[in-house]
Motif scaffolding. Structure first.
Motif, PDB file in Angstrom:
ATOM      1  N   THR A  17     -18.874 -12.933 -12.888  1.00 43.56           N
ATOM      2  CA  THR A  17     -18.236 -14.066 -13.579  1.00 43.56           C
ATOM      3  C   THR A  17     -19.205 -15.236 -13.672  1.00 43.56           C
ATOM      4  O   THR A  17     -19.331 -15.881 -14.717  1.00 43.56           O
ATOM      5  CB  THR A  17     -16.944 -14.486 -12.853  1.00 43.56           C
ATOM      6  N   GLN A  18     -19.916 -15.500 -12.575  1.00 40.21           N
ATOM      7  CA  GLN A  18     -20.906 -16.584 -12.581  1.00 40.21           C
ATOM      8  C   GLN A  18     -22.045 -16.278 -13.541  1.00 40.21           C
ATOM      9  O   GLN A  18     -22.533 -17.165 -14.247  1.00 40.21           O
ATOM     10  CB  GLN A  18     -21.449 -16.823 -11.170  1.00 40.21           C
ATOM     11  N   ALA A  19     -22.464 -15.018 -13.600  1.00 44.14           N
ATOM     12  CA  ALA A  19     -23.538 -14.630 -14.522  1.00 44.14           C
ATOM     13  C   ALA A  19     -23.122 -14.887 -15.967  1.00 44.14           C
ATOM     14  O   ALA A  19     -23.920 -15.386 -16.775  1.00 44.14           O
ATOM     15  CB  ALA A  19     -23.902 -13.157 -14.326  1.00 44.14           C
ATOM     16  N   LYS A  20     -21.878 -14.569 -16.297  1.00 43.03           N
ATOM     17  CA  LYS A  20     -21.402 -14.817 -17.665  1.00 43.03           C
ATOM     18  C   LYS A  20     -21.331 -16.311 -17.959  1.00 43.03           C
ATOM     19  O   LYS A  20     -21.656 -16.747 -19.069  1.00 43.03           O
ATOM     20  CB  LYS A  20     -20.064 -14.133 -17.893  1.00 43.03           C
ATOM     21  N   LEU A  75     -25.620  -3.271 -17.518  1.00 42.98           N
ATOM     22  CA  LEU A  75     -25.745  -2.421 -16.325  1.00 42.98           C
ATOM     23  C   LEU A  75     -24.767  -2.862 -15.231  1.00 42.98           C
ATOM     24  O   LEU A  75     -24.157  -2.027 -14.558  1.00 42.98           O
ATOM     25  CB  LEU A  75     -27.177  -2.465 -15.781  1.00 42.98           C
ATOM     26  N   THR A  76     -24.614  -4.157 -15.077  1.00 43.46           N
ATOM     27  CA  THR A  76     -23.696  -4.678 -14.078  1.00 43.46           C
ATOM     28  C   THR A  76     -22.263  -4.303 -14.415  1.00 43.46           C
ATOM     29  O   THR A  76     -21.499  -3.876 -13.535  1.00 43.46           O
ATOM     30  CB  THR A  76     -23.834  -6.210 -13.975  1.00 43.46           C
ATOM     31  N   GLU A  77     -21.912  -4.436 -15.672  1.00 42.74           N
ATOM     32  CA  GLU A  77     -20.554  -4.079 -16.091  1.00 42.74           C
ATOM     33  C   GLU A  77     -20.289  -2.594 -15.853  1.00 42.74           C
ATOM     34  O   GLU A  77     -19.204  -2.214 -15.390  1.00 42.74           O
ATOM     35  CB  GLU A  77     -20.356  -4.431 -17.564  1.00 42.74           C
ATOM     36  N   GLN A  78     -21.282  -1.754 -16.121  1.00 45.56           N
ATOM     37  CA  GLN A  78     -21.134  -0.311 -15.861  1.00 45.56           C
ATOM     38  C   GLN A  78     -20.938  -0.047 -14.371  1.00 45.56           C
ATOM     39  O   GLN A  78     -20.117   0.788 -13.988  1.00 45.56           O
ATOM     40  CB  GLN A  78     -22.363   0.449 -16.360  1.00 45.56           C
ATOM     41  N   LYS A  86     -32.197 -17.301 -16.404  1.00 47.76           N
ATOM     42  CA  LYS A  86     -32.764 -16.865 -15.120  1.00 47.76           C
ATOM     43  C   LYS A  86     -31.660 -16.750 -14.075  1.00 47.76           C
ATOM     44  O   LYS A  86     -31.577 -15.756 -13.354  1.00 47.76           O
ATOM     45  CB  LYS A  86     -33.840 -17.846 -14.657  1.00 47.76           C
ATOM     46  N   ASP A  87     -30.787 -17.758 -14.002  1.00 41.69           N
ATOM     47  CA  ASP A  87     -29.673 -17.714 -13.057  1.00 41.69           C
ATOM     48  C   ASP A  87     -28.717 -16.568 -13.396  1.00 41.69           C
ATOM     49  O   ASP A  87     -28.208 -15.889 -12.502  1.00 41.69           O
ATOM     50  CB  ASP A  87     -28.914 -19.039 -13.057  1.00 41.69           C
ATOM     51  N   ALA A  88     -28.479 -16.378 -14.684  1.00 40.83           N
ATOM     52  CA  ALA A  88     -27.592 -15.292 -15.118  1.00 40.83           C
ATOM     53  C   ALA A  88     -28.154 -13.939 -14.696  1.00 40.83           C
ATOM     54  O   ALA A  88     -27.416 -13.086 -14.199  1.00 40.83           O
ATOM     55  CB  ALA A  88     -27.410 -15.338 -16.631  1.00 40.83           C
ATOM     56  N   ARG A  89     -29.452 -13.763 -14.861  1.00 41.95           N
ATOM     57  CA  ARG A  89     -30.085 -12.491 -14.476  1.00 41.95           C
ATOM     58  C   ARG A  89     -29.950 -12.265 -12.970  1.00 41.95           C
ATOM     59  O   ARG A  89     -29.590 -11.180 -12.531  1.00 41.95           O
ATOM     60  CB  ARG A  89     -31.554 -12.473 -14.879  1.00 41.95           C
TER      61      ARG A  89
END
Length: 118
Positions: free
Chosen positions: A59-62, A30-33, A71-74
């Motif tokens: 970038t940080q999420a990846k 969803l973020t990428e979209q 959890k941090d990625a989300r």
């Protein structure tokens, strides 16, 4: 075996099951979209700082995904999505304002022509 120990065991198992956050694959998608949409409407990192923020958080999420810090990625991905959507809204608002200005100029010109004709 009584009922209380059974419920206690089920409660502990439920808590253990909730402790492990699943990988936020859908949120990343969803973020990428949202980032793609922001770029599609004309947002650039130079003109819309929210897009730059969104890209940094994505970038940080990846990176968090690679570390399995789900959890941090989300959280980073959710924030990035919101920043990207804000970038879209700002670009669309600016474009609408520009169109409104063009229409107001045309209306003023027509009013002047009509006034001069009378």
């Amino acid at each position: 075996m009584s009922i209380r120990p059974l419920f206690a065991a089920l409660a502990v198992m439920a808590l253990v099951g909730c402790a492990a956050d699943p990988a936020p694959n859908e949120q990343l998608r969803l973020t990428e979209q949202a980032l793609e949409q922001a770029k599609a409407v004309g947002a650039t990192t130079d003109d819309v700082p929210e897009l730059k923020l969104a890209e940094g958080k994505f970038t940080q999420a990846k990176a968090d995904m690679a570390d399995q810090s789900f959890k941090d990625a989300r959280m980073q991905a959710e924030q990035a999505e919101l920043d990207a959507r804000l970038a879209v809204a700002k670009v669309m608002t600016q474009k609408s304002q520009e169109q409104l200005n063009v229409l107001n100029t045309r209306i003023a010109r027509l009013r002047k022509q009509l006034g001069d004709a009378q």
